[in-house]
Design a protein around this motif. Structure first.
Motif, PDB file in Angstrom:
ATOM      1  N   ALA A 190      23.791  20.156 -38.591  1.00 52.12           N
ATOM      2  CA  ALA A 190      23.229  18.809 -38.682  1.00 52.12           C
ATOM      3  C   ALA A 190      22.634  18.379 -37.344  1.00 52.12           C
ATOM      4  N   VAL A 191      23.250  18.826 -36.258  1.00 55.20           N
ATOM      5  CA  VAL A 191      22.764  18.463 -34.928  1.00 55.20           C
ATOM      6  C   VAL A 191      21.450  19.167 -34.624  1.00 55.20           C
ATOM      7  N   VAL A 192      21.463  20.497 -34.704  1.00 53.25           N
ATOM      8  CA  VAL A 192      20.273  21.246 -34.295  1.00 53.25           C
ATOM      9  C   VAL A 192      19.113  21.035 -35.264  1.00 53.25           C
ATOM     10  N   LEU A 193      19.386  21.040 -36.578  1.00 56.77           N
ATOM     11  CA  LEU A 193      18.311  20.821 -37.547  1.00 56.77           C
ATOM     12  C   LEU A 193      17.873  19.362 -37.542  1.00 56.77           C
ATOM     13  N   GLY A 194      18.814  18.451 -37.342  1.00 57.96           N
ATOM     14  CA  GLY A 194      18.457  17.043 -37.291  1.00 57.96           C
ATOM     15  C   GLY A 194      17.567  16.711 -36.116  1.00 57.96           C
ATOM     16  N   VAL A 195      17.913  17.234 -34.955  1.00 56.53           N
ATOM     17  CA  VAL A 195      17.113  16.971 -33.757  1.00 56.53           C
ATOM     18  C   VAL A 195      15.726  17.591 -33.892  1.00 56.53           C
ATOM     19  N   PHE A 240      22.770  24.026 -50.727  1.00 58.72           N
ATOM     20  CA  PHE A 240      23.243  22.641 -50.783  1.00 58.72           C
ATOM     21  C   PHE A 240      23.845  22.206 -49.456  1.00 58.72           C
ATOM     22  N   THR A 241      24.778  22.991 -48.943  1.00 60.38           N
ATOM     23  CA  THR A 241      25.476  22.567 -47.731  1.00 60.38           C
ATOM     24  C   THR A 241      24.534  22.478 -46.532  1.00 60.38           C
ATOM     25  N   VAL A 242      23.691  23.484 -46.341  1.00 60.86           N
ATOM     26  CA  VAL A 242      22.791  23.479 -45.183  1.00 60.86           C
ATOM     27  C   VAL A 242      21.748  22.367 -45.301  1.00 60.86           C
ATOM     28  N   LEU A 243      21.154  22.218 -46.482  1.00 63.85           N
ATOM     29  CA  LEU A 243      20.118  21.192 -46.647  1.00 63.85           C
ATOM     30  C   LEU A 243      20.709  19.786 -46.573  1.00 63.85           C
ATOM     31  N   ALA A 244      21.915  19.588 -47.123  1.00 61.47           N
ATOM     32  CA  ALA A 244      22.549  18.268 -47.029  1.00 61.47           C
ATOM     33  C   ALA A 244      22.829  17.918 -45.576  1.00 61.47           C
ATOM     34  N   HIS A 281      26.238  42.975 -39.909  1.00 62.69           N
ATOM     35  CA  HIS A 281      25.808  43.123 -38.517  1.00 62.69           C
ATOM     36  C   HIS A 281      24.330  42.767 -38.362  1.00 62.69           C
ATOM     37  N   SER A 282      23.510  43.225 -39.303  1.00 64.50           N
ATOM     38  CA  SER A 282      22.084  42.893 -39.256  1.00 64.50           C
ATOM     39  C   SER A 282      21.862  41.408 -39.482  1.00 64.50           C
ATOM     40  N   LEU A 283      22.666  40.818 -40.380  1.00 67.08           N
ATOM     41  CA  LEU A 283      22.537  39.398 -40.674  1.00 67.08           C
ATOM     42  C   LEU A 283      22.843  38.551 -39.444  1.00 67.08           C
ATOM     43  N   LEU A 284      23.911  38.894 -38.744  1.00 63.26           N
ATOM     44  CA  LEU A 284      24.296  38.137 -37.557  1.00 63.26           C
ATOM     45  C   LEU A 284      23.274  38.299 -36.438  1.00 63.26           C
ATOM     46  N   ALA A 285      22.762  39.513 -36.279  1.00 67.70           N
ATOM     47  CA  ALA A 285      21.735  39.750 -35.249  1.00 67.70           C
ATOM     48  C   ALA A 285      20.479  38.938 -35.548  1.00 67.70           C
ATOM     49  N   ALA A 286      20.078  38.931 -36.829  1.00 67.33           N
ATOM     50  CA  ALA A 286      18.884  38.175 -37.229  1.00 67.33           C
ATOM     51  C   ALA A 286      19.116  36.681 -37.043  1.00 67.33           C
ATOM     52  N   ARG A 287      20.351  36.247 -37.321  1.00 65.27           N
ATOM     53  CA  ARG A 287      20.658  34.828 -37.187  1.00 65.27           C
ATOM     54  C   ARG A 287      20.473  34.360 -35.747  1.00 65.27           C
ATOM     55  N   PHE A 288      21.013  35.113 -34.799  1.00 67.09           N
ATOM     56  CA  PHE A 288      20.876  34.743 -33.401  1.00 67.09           C
ATOM     57  C   PHE A 288      19.420  34.810 -32.951  1.00 67.09           C
ATOM     58  N   ALA A 289      18.710  35.833 -33.383  1.00 71.62           N
ATOM     59  CA  ALA A 289      17.313  35.991 -32.984  1.00 71.62           C
ATOM     60  C   ALA A 289      16.466  34.815 -33.481  1.00 71.62           C
ATOM     61  N   LEU A 290      16.632  34.441 -34.746  1.00 66.85           N
ATOM     62  CA  LEU A 290      15.853  33.339 -35.307  1.00 66.85           C
ATOM     63  C   LEU A 290      16.235  32.005 -34.669  1.00 66.85           C
ATOM     64  N   GLU A 321      20.328  29.157 -40.012  1.00 67.90           N
ATOM     65  CA  GLU A 321      21.524  28.470 -40.512  1.00 67.90           C
ATOM     66  C   GLU A 321      21.886  28.938 -41.923  1.00 67.90           C
ATOM     67  N   LEU A 322      20.896  29.233 -42.731  1.00 70.98           N
ATOM     68  CA  LEU A 322      21.167  29.771 -44.066  1.00 70.98           C
ATOM     69  C   LEU A 322      21.852  31.132 -43.967  1.00 70.98           C
ATOM     70  N   MET A 323      21.428  31.947 -43.017  1.00 68.33           N
ATOM     71  CA  MET A 323      22.062  33.249 -42.808  1.00 68.33           C
ATOM     72  C   MET A 323      23.511  33.084 -42.362  1.00 68.33           C
ATOM     73  N   GLY A 324      23.731  32.146 -41.435  1.00 68.88           N
ATOM     74  CA  GLY A 324      25.089  31.894 -40.984  1.00 68.88           C
ATOM     75  C   GLY A 324      25.980  31.422 -42.114  1.00 68.88           C
ATOM     76  N   ARG A 325      25.439  30.629 -43.034  1.00 66.03           N
ATOM     77  CA  ARG A 325      26.230  30.134 -44.152  1.00 66.03           C
ATOM     78  C   ARG A 325      26.512  31.248 -45.170  1.00 66.03           C
ATOM     79  N   ILE A 326      25.555  32.155 -45.356  1.00 65.31           N
ATOM     80  CA  ILE A 326      25.796  33.306 -46.229  1.00 65.31           C
ATOM     81  C   ILE A 326      26.962  34.136 -45.696  1.00 65.31           C
ATOM     82  N   PHE A 327      26.975  34.353 -44.382  1.00 66.45           N
ATOM     83  CA  PHE A 327      28.075  35.087 -43.759  1.00 66.45           C
ATOM     84  C   PHE A 327      29.395  34.362 -44.004  1.00 66.45           C
ATOM     85  N   PHE A 328      29.376  33.045 -43.885  1.00 68.32           N
ATOM     86  CA  PHE A 328      30.579  32.243 -44.098  1.00 68.32           C
ATOM     87  C   PHE A 328      31.113  32.419 -45.518  1.00 68.32           C
TER      88      PHE A 328
END
Length: 283
Positions: free
Chosen positions: A154-159, A9-13, A223-232, A266-273
């Motif tokens: 919103a900035v990066v996905l919006g652009v 919800f949060t990421v897609l909104a 740790h794997s989640l954060l690494a994957a987040r930056f890579a993607l 961004e979904l990975m970053g939100r899961i971490f959050f």
């Protein structure tokens, strides 16, 4: 991860708001060009679809969906959750009104005003969502970095989303589409630098918190989640920006794949959050 519905919800909104805002900025440069204005409005329908999917995701989080109307009573004391839901509804309603008005050419003299109102509500929605999670009782969320994390997607996905949509109509918008893509790719590059730097600083701040448990060790996969987040994130933005900087401003497939990768990031970053909330509450 029982908060997965809220992750979506949060990421897609935020994605929906970002796309609408970016296309809205392009529309302000298109008033007087009816065909282009209406074409951009058709593209904005994508933001409403994404917002609808976000709403469905949020609905699955409710134990008893029929009680969703209780949000009205929460407005009496400005409950952050009630404000979030109300702002989501208002943004969706005004955005729909603007799109319908431009496509049907209803009251064209008011189009600028309605668009401005929809964009203002979009910004309010981003802040309202962030306000829900800036909680004094949750040390890992009680920081301005929470607002940063809820605005930058919103900035990066919006652009990126707007760029993909504009590229899909590049044959009809011609030179305007090329100029728009070049401008958006520059903004995208800046957004990539800001979001990557900001997230690193947030992780540094998180590591300085005085807590009983290391936040980075709450889940074995962090740790794997954060690494994957930056890579993607870097790969996804690069798939769009690198060709764009070389003058390729019409292809859709490659930037579309990049957009999906950044969305996954961004979904990975939100899961971490959300995982950090579980830690702070002892769950």
């Amino acid at each position: 991860m029982h908060e997965l519905s809220l992750v979506f919800f949060t990421v897609l909104a935020q994605c929906a708001v970002g796309i609408f805002l970016v296309l809205g900025c392009l529309q302000f440069a298109s008033f007087g060009q009816r065909d282009r204005l209406q074409l951009l409005s058709r593209l904005q329908i994508a933001s409403l679809v994404i917002l609808g999917v976000a709403g469905l995701a949020a609905g699955t989080h409710l134990g008893q969906p029929l009680r969703a109307f209780n949000v009205i009573f929460g407005l009496e004391h400005l409950s952050p959750l009630s404000v979030e839901i109300l702002t989501t509804s208002l943004f969706g309603g005004v955005a729909f009104t603007f799109i319908a008005a431009t496509l049907l050419n209803i009251l064209p003299a008011l189009h600028r005003l309605v668009l401005l109102g929809a964009m203002a509500l979009g910004v309010a929605l981003l802040l309202a969502i962030a306000n829900v999670y800036t909680l004094a009782t949750v040390p890992t969320w009680n920081t301005d970095w929470t607002v940063f994390q809820f605005v930058m997607p919103a900035v990066v996905l919006g652009v990126m989303g707007a760029a993909v949509l504009v590229r899909s109509q590049s044959d009809r918008m011609g030179l305007f589409a090329r100029h728009a893509d070049k401008a958006l790719s520059t903004i995208g590059l800046i957004a990539l630098a800001v979001i990557a730097t900001g997230f690193v600083l947030y992780l540094f701040w998180l590591g300085q918190l005085s807590t009983a448990i290391d936040p980075f060790m709450v889940k074995d996969y962090h740790h794997s989640l954060l690494a994957a987040r930056f890579a993607l994130l870097f790969l996804g933005v690069s798939l769009w920006i690198v060709p764009a900087m070389r003058g390729s401003n019409t292809g859709v497939r490659q930037p579309a794949v990049g957009f999906v990768l950044v969305l996954a990031s961004e979904l990975m970053g939100r899961i971490f959050f959300y995982d950090l909330h579980m830690f702070s509450t002892g769950l």
